[in-house]
Write a protein that holds these residues in place. Structure first.
Motif, PDB file in Angstrom:
ATOM      1  N   VAL A  62     -12.618  26.408  61.464  1.00 51.88           N
ATOM      2  CA  VAL A  62     -11.272  26.598  62.003  1.00 51.88           C
ATOM      3  C   VAL A  62     -11.108  25.874  63.338  1.00 51.88           C
ATOM      4  N   LYS A 101     -12.626  13.863  55.058  1.00 52.60           N
ATOM      5  CA  LYS A 101     -11.187  14.130  55.166  1.00 52.60           C
ATOM      6  C   LYS A 101     -10.482  13.013  55.923  1.00 52.60           C
ATOM      7  N   THR A 151      -7.007  22.631  66.796  1.00 52.08           N
ATOM      8  CA  THR A 151      -6.117  21.514  66.499  1.00 52.08           C
ATOM      9  C   THR A 151      -6.785  20.171  66.716  1.00 52.08           C
ATOM     10  N   VAL A 189       1.329  19.102  59.239  1.00 52.38           N
ATOM     11  CA  VAL A 189       0.020  19.760  59.287  1.00 52.38           C
ATOM     12  C   VAL A 189      -0.813  19.379  58.063  1.00 52.38           C
ATOM     13  N   GLU A 190      -1.955  18.763  58.330  1.00 55.70           N
ATOM     14  CA  GLU A 190      -2.942  18.482  57.282  1.00 55.70           C
ATOM     15  C   GLU A 190      -4.008  19.571  57.352  1.00 55.70           C
ATOM     16  N   GLN A 191      -4.581  19.932  56.204  1.00 58.46           N
ATOM     17  CA  GLN A 191      -5.581  20.995  56.206  1.00 58.46           C
ATOM     18  C   GLN A 191      -6.852  20.586  55.469  1.00 58.46           C
ATOM     19  N   ILE A 200       0.224  27.327  62.421  1.00 57.84           N
ATOM     20  CA  ILE A 200       0.806  26.396  61.453  1.00 57.84           C
ATOM     21  C   ILE A 200       2.332  26.452  61.509  1.00 57.84           C
ATOM     22  N   TYR A 206      -3.826  32.201  62.269  1.00 56.95           N
ATOM     23  CA  TYR A 206      -3.838  30.795  61.833  1.00 56.95           C
ATOM     24  C   TYR A 206      -2.449  30.393  61.344  1.00 56.95           C
ATOM     25  N   GLN A 207      -1.805  31.271  60.587  1.00 57.92           N
ATOM     26  CA  GLN A 207      -0.463  30.976  60.071  1.00 57.92           C
ATOM     27  C   GLN A 207       0.548  30.863  61.214  1.00 57.92           C
ATOM     28  N   THR A 223      -6.067  20.711  60.635  1.00 54.65           N
ATOM     29  CA  THR A 223      -6.541  22.072  60.888  1.00 54.65           C
ATOM     30  C   THR A 223      -7.374  22.540  59.699  1.00 54.65           C
ATOM     31  N   SER A 224      -7.965  23.710  59.839  1.00 54.00           N
ATOM     32  CA  SER A 224      -8.704  24.316  58.725  1.00 54.00           C
ATOM     33  C   SER A 224      -8.611  25.835  58.857  1.00 54.00           C
ATOM     34  N   PRO A 225      -8.345  26.537  57.771  1.00 52.40           N
ATOM     35  CA  PRO A 225      -8.192  28.000  57.838  1.00 52.40           C
ATOM     36  C   PRO A 225      -9.516  28.716  58.112  1.00 52.40           C
TER      37      PRO A 225
END
Length: 279
Positions: A75, A108, A273, A62-64, A52, A48-49, A15-17
């Protein structure tokens, strides 16, 4: 093995914020409606949280990918490609605002040790159009962001690994296939049937995939943008009450997220996701 199919138990995601998602860029039918308003940064971060936390509570790693100013739509991690058992497919974005994401996600994935087995170089292909139907059968949407050339590159690349890949043309207004079709269990999907081609509906019937129908209006409210966690569990939106009730009636455990602000940019839980491990 990385990703067995679309409904096996989800073990690890990328994921990415939404740190730099300050406004809804008018690059899809939903975001065009909100292009003149600023997005609420605190709501975006909280939503987003929520996602997660839901993954962590389900035992999913969870990888970010850290957010960057030049990746405002980062995101929506789903869109850079697709992942299968042998490795991942690196797609190619159509919209310039998303170009910077490609190299960032590629780096990544290399850091995570997941091999690139197919790369789209000439056409366009985004992960929102990538859908497993079963372990060796994949559907690829041809809507707004994936073209015939990109589809052909994915199809040819995956053929070497024994996958059958089928095109699913649909109205460009729907943006991606995951906005109008989503497999939530091995033989259960949520879809706007009238917007899907007869050949695809016939294929679903042959594969004994039952469809929970939704109206066209549900597409633009992310009624199909669900994320299967495997073991008859699915992440959905709190606002999807009719869909959620139908899922429960079919024996699914529905994890409801109260996400509304992120949707204004045109994506939901499925878009946010990228599966790294399902088995």
């Amino acid at each position: 093995m990385f990703v067995k199919d679309g409904t096996a138990e989800l073990k690890r995601v990328l994921t990415s914020p939404p740190t730099y998602l300050t406004k809804a860029d008018p690059i899809n039918e939903i975001s065009k409606k909100y292009q003149f308003e600023l997005l609420d940064q605190s709501k975006l971060a909280a939503e987003y949280q929520q996602l997660i936390t839901a993954y962590q509570q389900a035992g999913i790693t969870v990888e970010q990918l850290p957010a960057r100013p030049e990746m405002t739509n980062g995101v929506f991690a789903r869109d850079f490609g697709g992942c299968v058992k042998e490795g991942y497919i690196l797609g190619r974005f159509k919209e310039p605002i998303r170009f910077a994401e490609r190299k960032a996600y590629e780096a990544k994935m290399q850091a995570l040790g997941i091999p690139k087995i197919v790369e789209v170089k000439d056409g366009f292909f985004e992960g929102g159009d990538f859908a497993f139907l079963n372990e060796k059968t994949i559907a690829v949407g041809l809507l707004q962001r994936t073209d015939q050339t990109g589809f052909a590159e994915v199809q040819a690349g995956l053929a070497a690994y024994g996958y059958q890949v089928y095109p699913v043309p649909a109205d460009a207004r729907y943006l991606h296939l995951d906005m109008c079709f989503n497999l939530v269990a091995d033989h259960l999907a949520v879809a706007y049937q009238e917007g899907l081609p007869p050949a695809f509906l016939q294929l679903l019937n042959q594969l004994e995939i039952e469809i929970i129908p939704v109206p066209e209006a549900a597409i633009f409210k992310h009624g199909c943008n669900l994320e299967s966690l495997g073991k008859n569990r699915v992440i959905s939106l709190k606002q999807n009450q009719a869909v959620n009730q139908a899922l429960v009636a079919h024996g699914m455990e529905v994890i409801e997220l109260d996400i509304t602000e992120t949707l204004k940019a045109g994506g939901g839980p499925h878009c946010m996701t990228f599966p790294l491990s399902r088995n």
